[in-house]
Design an enzyme around this catalytic site. Sequence first.
Site, PDB file in Angstrom:
ATOM      1  N   GLU A  80       0.835  -1.194   0.000  1.00  0.00           N
ATOM      2  CA  GLU A  80       0.000   0.000   0.000  1.00  0.00           C
ATOM      3  C   GLU A  80       0.873   1.248   0.000  1.00  0.00           C
ATOM      4  O   GLU A  80       0.419   2.340   0.316  1.00  0.00           O
ATOM      5  CB  GLU A  80      -1.015   0.003   1.133  1.00  0.00           C
ATOM      6  CG  GLU A  80      -0.481  -0.220   2.521  1.00  0.00           C
ATOM      7  CD  GLU A  80      -1.621  -0.277   3.536  1.00  0.00           C
ATOM      8  OE1 GLU A  80      -2.201   0.776   3.806  1.00  0.00           O
ATOM      9  OE2 GLU A  80      -1.925  -1.382   4.049  1.00  0.00           O
ATOM     10  N   CYS A 112      -3.288  -4.452   4.053  1.00  0.00           N
ATOM     11  CA  CYS A 112      -2.170  -5.295   4.512  1.00  0.00           C
ATOM     12  C   CYS A 112      -2.195  -6.704   3.910  1.00  0.00           C
ATOM     13  O   CYS A 112      -1.351  -7.525   4.240  1.00  0.00           O
ATOM     14  CB  CYS A 112      -2.178  -5.387   6.035  1.00  0.00           C
ATOM     15  SG  CYS A 112      -2.018  -3.784   6.829  1.00  0.00           S
ATOM     16  N   HIS A 234      -1.689 -12.118  10.528  1.00  0.00           N
ATOM     17  CA  HIS A 234      -1.309 -10.720  10.301  1.00  0.00           C
ATOM     18  C   HIS A 234      -1.100 -10.037  11.657  1.00  0.00           C
ATOM     19  O   HIS A 234      -1.814 -10.323  12.616  1.00  0.00           O
ATOM     20  CB  HIS A 234      -2.388  -9.990   9.496  1.00  0.00           C
ATOM     21  CG  HIS A 234      -2.129  -8.523   9.389  1.00  0.00           C
ATOM     22  ND1 HIS A 234      -0.953  -8.016   8.892  1.00  0.00           N
ATOM     23  CD2 HIS A 234      -2.888  -7.445   9.745  1.00  0.00           C
ATOM     24  CE1 HIS A 234      -0.992  -6.696   8.938  1.00  0.00           C
ATOM     25  NE2 HIS A 234      -2.154  -6.333   9.444  1.00  0.00           N
TER      26      HIS A 234
END
Lengths: 348, 132
Positions: A80, A112, A234
């Site tokens: 990103e 993400c 994550h």
Amino acid sequence: MIGIVGYGTQIPRYRIKVEEIAKVWGTDAPTYKRGLNLNEKSVPSPDEDCITLSVNAARNAMLRAMIDPADIGAVYVGSESHPYAVKPTGTIVSEALGACPYVHTADFEFACKAGTEAMFVALHLVKSGVVKYALGIGADTSQGAPGDALEYSASAGAAAFVMGAKNVIAELIDTHCFMTDTPDFWRRENAHYPEHGGRFTGEPSYMKHTAGAVNAILEKTKMKPGDLDYMIFHQPNGKFPVQMAFSLGFKEPQFRHGLLTPTLGNTYSGSSPLGLAATLDVAKPNQTILIVSYGSGAGSDAFIFKTTEKLLEIRDKAPLVRKQLDEHLMYLEYGQYAKFRHKILKPE
Amino acid sequence: MEVAKHWRETPERYRLEAGKCSKCNTIVFPQRIICPECGNRKFTTQSLSGKGKLVSFTIIRIAPGGFEDLAPYAVGIVELEEGVNILTQITDCNPEDLKTGDPLVAKFRRINEDGKTGMIYYAYKFVPDAGL
């Protein structure tokens, strides 16, 4: 058999401690450290960005894969923080590796989750037989607005994975995705920093999608949490993935090696891929690894890999994640950090 | 920097590609048309290792435009394993800590940009070889 044939990472040398950021904004550092389970984060040098981190990580992956760059048929970069709005990151990465011109390239964006998207497509392109090798990269120089909670965690790093069908070090067992339209975090066109829904980023977003992907892939593969040797989620902070892991029935030894946030921060698209690389750094042959990303917006990609004997042959051909994370660090004061991250307004 | 000039130099800047004289094996970087040793005009391409030692350096404290955020930084000559000398910026270090003879390794880095809307230029820089 298809899977990972080489992996590599790049983490900047610079770090800033939570105390240094808290000092500037008058907040309580111990509260943030405890709340986020995070002590410091990586900071990119002014001459590092998503492209340089991708190239250097990919070069480390190529050291382990030991293949001719011309055999790479696809290069996908998820981030990103692509430096250009229009002009691919992937072309520069491909050219730097020597993979041009017979290569398919695309840049991925999904908060993400962009890194595992790149890995997902690379794996399935190899599986379909369209290309011999494909490179999937997750890289970010993450943005966090000054004073925002994200500033304590938004960091930088990249992980690259060469996917192939020969000399596989980690065989792909299966993949699964879990996706809904959930607006928990976004950055509008031309906006410097993202905005987020505060606590909304937790339960209906990270927790729901991560659990959805985990449960789906376990059901699909007929496995239970205890069947897996390692797992990586994550890591927006050090708290969410730990809470999530325990609530789903995993135990600390399963995520210990892949949990990097406490000293790395949140590398956004590089987060779970870096955790996977750190896990491959310690795994033995014939061990199973679950990796589940999370990208706001929102969705999770889940993969299960099984390591092979080949892993031991290639592991030491490139730097280990813990070495990049723990050695030769250079700590910044907030003023230097503000300069490095272009937070200081200067005359044109 | 001109876009086309940078693009023409991509093999050297991105991949450290040198020319190796097909007659006397002299390695030239950047690539040349005529070998400075024997006058031969035929070269093969050789990728340099990117590993070398610091021969000499200076510290830039008043940086030219586009490099201000990096100051102070070192610019030096690195002798590569192949015997080629390269003039390069040295990054990821406190320049005061550098010593001639230090082992260095090439990394891909951002060099400069044509303002906030122009092209971004990438190439090699060298960093202390800490195995990272």
